[in-house]
Design a protein around this motif. Structure first.
Motif, PDB file in Angstrom:
ATOM      1  N   VAL A  46      26.811  -2.271 -24.715  1.00 39.63           N
ATOM      2  CA  VAL A  46      25.817  -1.418 -24.068  1.00 39.63           C
ATOM      3  C   VAL A  46      24.705  -1.211 -25.094  1.00 39.63           C
ATOM      4  O   VAL A  46      24.857  -0.435 -26.043  1.00 39.63           O
ATOM      5  CB  VAL A  46      26.422  -0.073 -23.630  1.00 39.63           C
ATOM      6  N   PRO A  47      23.571  -1.904 -24.939  1.00 46.09           N
ATOM      7  CA  PRO A  47      22.542  -1.909 -25.994  1.00 46.09           C
ATOM      8  C   PRO A  47      21.604  -0.701 -25.924  1.00 46.09           C
ATOM      9  O   PRO A  47      20.387  -0.839 -25.811  1.00 46.09           O
ATOM     10  CB  PRO A  47      21.806  -3.218 -25.741  1.00 46.09           C
ATOM     11  N   ALA A  48      22.187   0.489 -26.021  1.00 45.74           N
ATOM     12  CA  ALA A  48      21.386   1.718 -25.946  1.00 45.74           C
ATOM     13  C   ALA A  48      20.867   2.085 -27.338  1.00 45.74           C
ATOM     14  O   ALA A  48      21.042   3.210 -27.807  1.00 45.74           O
ATOM     15  CB  ALA A  48      22.238   2.851 -25.358  1.00 45.74           C
ATOM     16  N   PHE A  49      20.210   1.118 -27.984  1.00 43.45           N
ATOM     17  CA  PHE A  49      19.743   1.343 -29.355  1.00 43.45           C
ATOM     18  C   PHE A  49      18.694   2.451 -29.424  1.00 43.45           C
ATOM     19  O   PHE A  49      18.581   3.145 -30.435  1.00 43.45           O
ATOM     20  CB  PHE A  49      19.138   0.054 -29.933  1.00 43.45           C
ATOM     21  N   VAL A  50      17.916   2.587 -28.363  1.00 40.47           N
ATOM     22  CA  VAL A  50      16.878   3.632 -28.303  1.00 40.47           C
ATOM     23  C   VAL A  50      17.044   4.443 -27.020  1.00 40.47           C
ATOM     24  O   VAL A  50      16.075   4.843 -26.385  1.00 40.47           O
ATOM     25  CB  VAL A  50      15.453   3.029 -28.399  1.00 40.47           C
ATOM     26  N   GLY A  51      18.295   4.683 -26.645  1.00 41.51           N
ATOM     27  CA  GLY A  51      18.567   5.368 -25.392  1.00 41.51           C
ATOM     28  C   GLY A  51      18.665   4.376 -24.248  1.00 41.51           C
ATOM     29  O   GLY A  51      18.519   3.164 -24.430  1.00 41.51           O
ATOM     30  N   LEU A  52      18.936   4.886 -23.064  1.00 38.39           N
ATOM     31  CA  LEU A  52      19.033   4.055 -21.869  1.00 38.39           C
ATOM     32  C   LEU A  52      17.883   4.379 -20.923  1.00 38.39           C
ATOM     33  O   LEU A  52      17.570   5.545 -20.706  1.00 38.39           O
ATOM     34  CB  LEU A  52      20.366   4.297 -21.150  1.00 38.39           C
ATOM     35  N   GLY A  53      17.288   3.338 -20.365  1.00 36.40           N
ATOM     36  CA  GLY A  53      16.218   3.514 -19.389  1.00 36.40           C
ATOM     37  C   GLY A  53      16.789   3.621 -17.986  1.00 36.40           C
ATOM     38  O   GLY A  53      17.859   4.203 -17.772  1.00 36.40           O
ATOM     39  N   ALA A  54      16.086   3.027 -17.026  1.00 33.17           N
ATOM     40  CA  ALA A  54      16.493   3.129 -15.620  1.00 33.17           C
ATOM     41  C   ALA A  54      17.846   2.446 -15.412  1.00 33.17           C
ATOM     42  O   ALA A  54      18.138   1.432 -16.046  1.00 33.17           O
ATOM     43  CB  ALA A  54      15.429   2.485 -14.739  1.00 33.17           C
ATOM     44  N   PRO A  55      18.661   2.944 -14.474  1.00 28.96           N
ATOM     45  CA  PRO A  55      18.427   4.177 -13.702  1.00 28.96           C
ATOM     46  C   PRO A  55      19.065   5.418 -14.311  1.00 28.96           C
ATOM     47  O   PRO A  55      19.213   6.421 -13.643  1.00 28.96           O
ATOM     48  CB  PRO A  55      19.102   3.826 -12.361  1.00 28.96           C
ATOM     49  N   LYS A  77       0.826  -1.223   0.000  1.00 31.09           N
ATOM     50  CA  LYS A  77       0.000   0.000   0.000  1.00 31.09           C
ATOM     51  C   LYS A  77       0.854   1.265   0.000  1.00 31.09           C
ATOM     52  O   LYS A  77       0.329   2.378  -0.137  1.00 31.09           O
ATOM     53  CB  LYS A  77      -0.917   0.021   1.229  1.00 31.09           C
ATOM     54  N   ASP A  78       2.164   1.100   0.170  1.00 33.92           N
ATOM     55  CA  ASP A  78       3.063   2.254   0.246  1.00 33.92           C
ATOM     56  C   ASP A  78       3.503   2.697  -1.145  1.00 33.92           C
ATOM     57  O   ASP A  78       4.048   1.900  -1.916  1.00 33.92           O
ATOM     58  CB  ASP A  78       4.309   1.907   1.070  1.00 33.92           C
ATOM     59  N   MET A  79       3.280   3.965  -1.449  1.00 34.83           N
ATOM     60  CA  MET A  79       3.744   4.548  -2.689  1.00 34.83           C
ATOM     61  C   MET A  79       5.158   5.075  -2.446  1.00 34.83           C
ATOM     62  O   MET A  79       5.351   6.207  -2.035  1.00 34.83           O
ATOM     63  CB  MET A  79       2.798   5.683  -3.129  1.00 34.83           C
ATOM     64  N   VAL A  80       6.154   4.214  -2.654  1.00 33.09           N
ATOM     65  CA  VAL A  80       7.544   4.562  -2.354  1.00 33.09           C
ATOM     66  C   VAL A  80       8.085   5.482  -3.444  1.00 33.09           C
ATOM     67  O   VAL A  80       8.035   5.155  -4.634  1.00 33.09           O
ATOM     68  CB  VAL A  80       8.413   3.291  -2.241  1.00 33.09           C
ATOM     69  N   ARG A  81       8.597   6.628  -3.028  1.00 30.82           N
ATOM     70  CA  ARG A  81       9.183   7.592  -3.961  1.00 30.82           C
ATOM     71  C   ARG A  81      10.667   7.271  -4.124  1.00 30.82           C
ATOM     72  O   ARG A  81      11.445   7.373  -3.191  1.00 30.82           O
ATOM     73  CB  ARG A  81       9.013   9.020  -3.426  1.00 30.82           C
ATOM     74  N   SER A  82      11.054   6.911  -5.319  1.00 40.28           N
ATOM     75  CA  SER A  82      12.426   6.511  -5.561  1.00 40.28           C
ATOM     76  C   SER A  82      13.379   7.695  -5.480  1.00 40.28           C
ATOM     77  O   SER A  82      13.099   8.778  -6.011  1.00 40.28           O
ATOM     78  CB  SER A  82      12.557   5.849  -6.936  1.00 40.28           C
ATOM     79  N   GLN A  83      14.510   7.477  -4.835  1.00 42.45           N
ATOM     80  CA  GLN A  83      15.602   8.442  -4.824  1.00 42.45           C
ATOM     81  C   GLN A  83      16.700   8.041  -5.802  1.00 42.45           C
ATOM     82  O   GLN A  83      17.747   8.676  -5.866  1.00 42.45           O
ATOM     83  CB  GLN A  83      16.189   8.541  -3.399  1.00 42.45           C
ATOM     84  N   ASN A  84      16.431   7.001  -6.580  1.00 42.82           N
ATOM     85  CA  ASN A  84      17.446   6.440  -7.473  1.00 42.82           C
ATOM     86  C   ASN A  84      16.928   6.272  -8.900  1.00 42.82           C
ATOM     87  O   ASN A  84      17.341   5.366  -9.614  1.00 42.82           O
ATOM     88  CB  ASN A  84      17.941   5.110  -6.914  1.00 42.82           C
ATOM     89  N   ARG A  85      16.004   7.143  -9.266  1.00 46.10           N
ATOM     90  CA  ARG A  85      15.484   7.240 -10.639  1.00 46.10           C
ATOM     91  C   ARG A  85      14.816   5.954 -11.120  1.00 46.10           C
ATOM     92  O   ARG A  85      14.855   5.602 -12.297  1.00 46.10           O
ATOM     93  CB  ARG A  85      16.575   7.699 -11.612  1.00 46.10           C
ATOM     94  N   LEU A  86      14.181   5.256 -10.174  1.00 43.46           N
ATOM     95  CA  LEU A  86      13.246   4.209 -10.546  1.00 43.46           C
ATOM     96  C   LEU A  86      11.861   4.833 -10.664  1.00 43.46           C
ATOM     97  O   LEU A  86      11.636   5.977 -10.285  1.00 43.46           O
ATOM     98  CB  LEU A  86      13.239   3.097  -9.493  1.00 43.46           C
TER      99      LEU A  86
END
Length: 493
Positions: A341-350, A273-282
């Motif tokens: 590094v498969p950044a074919f369409v950019g890199l996602g998280a983090p 039930k906790d909406m955890v706010r990421s401090q690590n760009r998740l």
């Protein structure tokens, strides 16, 4: 009463339909790939009509293989590639443009403008997301701004927007139902996940009329019925693919983690039930919503996983079949330290670097197809480690991490062992690998009253194999350091 359930699993590169019996066993499968359209660098599109045709044909194939008539199917569950956008004419049902795929990066400049205007904090607070082209909202804005007459028609109420689930529901019900579920809505940049409703302020910033938007329902709910296959079948379950996989893996308790390896890779940690706010760009997102109660999650999104294997097959033509990649990687020279590094369409998280592009490092004269294949598979594992490290920082509850995995890539024992080694944590592979489809099917079957509730369903989860870490710590540290260095070299931010 029949207890067969049909799952529609509409993915990024193919559509599948799977018939499950009352014991949750697969009795019929249909699968069909469809075209990937790349109009420009960084643009990715699908033809919605081709997707629709693939879905209807695979349903017929699955029912035929199962020898099950439509009248014997208790319910349909739908799971779908998330964030992919379709806008269509309400009168004709015809799309006004191709579907813009979640991988598409054409709205990078729009996201940058919104960030410069100081809007990202508000979007993150309300939606749990970051301003990135990955999400649906800026794609809708692009369609309204770039398809002739689209904005005026949208404001006049003539057009409808949806992610792929919504488009399929509309078509399956003959245009009677315009709806989505909370998990898909949560990925649009337009939905307040705390209040569980479309956000007027965010819609205003994006310039998206509310008249375009579907009704948002629970994951197990009444989404109408279809009579296209010989008898009326109710549609009772909908969830975005990663949420359906979380459900299919029975990750119902806070702290449980699953990771799905398909076109991309997506790790989801149930935070209850906790909406955890990421401090690590998740990302903070909705895991699922049942009976009006929302369960939240932290998610890490990797854009390229199985897609790198596809590239090795279709782009480099190093293998004829994706399944050959694992055995090929096993023959690689262990003395070579090759990193992809498969950044074919950019890199996602983090990292969330939309402008990053892919690279291969450490190539020598002795590097060949086996080393390239190994680097592609290892990259998926390294990226998973990055996600779980970020999750451990955000979620401080005690307990050892055990990762439940699913998706096409987990059939490779070599890859799963390397994953356990670089994570330094156990990896559990379930007996049923079709967990995404199973999650959608459970939502529908449970809602129809022919499948068990949450506790009994969870108790039925079974492990095929546990992969225990066996790599020396010094070796692991050296490999991870090499990966970290490779990623730094492609980052643009």
């Amino acid at each position: 009463m029949t207890n067969f359930v049909l799952a529609i699993d509409q993915g990024t590169t193919s559509s599948r339909a799977i018939v499950f019996d009352g014991d949750r066993k697969v009795v019929g499968v249909g699968q069909k790939e469809f075209s990937q359209i790349f109009p420009r660098d960084g643009w990715v599109e699908h033809d919605p009509e081709e997707i629709w045709e693939s879905v209807t044909s695979t349903i017929k194939t699955a029912l035929g293989e199962a020898k099950v008539g439509a009248s014997e199917v208790a319910a349909i569950g739908i799971t779908n590639q998330r964030e992919t956008v379709v806008v269509w004419d309400r009168a004709s049902g015809k799309p006004i443009y191709n579907a813009i795929v979640w991988q598409d990066r054409r709205t990078s400049a729009t996201c940058a403008e919104l960030k410069r205007a100081g809007h990202e904090a508000l979007f993150t607070e309300r939606t749990g997301l970051l301003l990135d082209p990955y999400f649906s909202g800026t794609k809708v804005k692009w369609l309204l701004d770039n398809v002739e007459g689209a904005r005026a028609r949208a404001e006049a109420g003539e057009l409808a927007f949806g992610t792929i689930d919504t488009f399929l529901i509309w078509r399956l019900t003959g245009g009677k139902v315009h709806a989505t579920d909370a998990t898909n809505a949560a990925r649009t940049l337009m939905f307040d996940i705390g209040r569980n409703q479309w956000d007027e302020e965010l819609l205003g910033i994006l310039g998206v009329p509310k008249t375009l938007l579907p009704q948002v329902k629970d994951c197990a709910d009444d989404f109408g019925a279809t009579a296209l296959f010989g008898a009326e079948i109710p549609i009772l379950g909908v969830a975005g693919d990663q949420h359906a996989a979380t459900i299919g893996q029975a990750c119902f308790a806070p702290g449980m983690v699953k990771s799905t390896y398909g076109t991309g890779c997506f790790a989801v940690l149930n935070t209850g039930k906790d909406m955890v706010r990421s401090q690590n760009r998740l990302l903070t997102t909705i895991a699922y919503r049942l009976n009006g109660e929302t369960t939240y999650a932290l998610e890490g999104s990797i854009f390229i996983a199985g897609a790198a294997v596809q590239w090795i097959r279709d782009g480099l033509k190093l293998v004829k079949h994706a399944s050959e990649t694992g055995p090929l990687a096993r023959t690689a020279d262990p003395s070579q330290n090759v990193y992809m590094v498969p950044a074919f369409v950019g890199l996602g998280a983090p990292w969330w670097d939309a402008e990053a592009r892919g690279a291969i490092f450490g190539i020598t004269r002795n590097t060949g197809p086996a080393e390239i294949a190994r680097a592609a598979l290892e990259a998926v594992c390294y990226q998973t480690r990055d996600l779980l490290e970020a999750m451990r920082k955000d979620w401080t509850a005690e307990g050892d991490t055990v990762l439940r995995v699913d998706g096409g890539m987990v059939a490779s024992d070599w890859t799963m062992q390397f994953l356990a080694d670089v994570l330094d944590a156990p990896v559990d592979r379930p007996t049923i690998l079709e967990t995404t489809a199973l999650g959608a099917a459970w939502l529908a079957g449970m809602k129809a009253g022919v499948w068990p509730g949450m506790d009994e369903f969870a108790s039925g989860w079974a492990r095929d194999r546990r992969f225990e870490p066996a790599m020396d710590a010094d070796v692991r540290d050296a490999k991870v350091a090499g990966w970290d260095d490779a990623v730094r070299r492609v980052l643009t931010q």
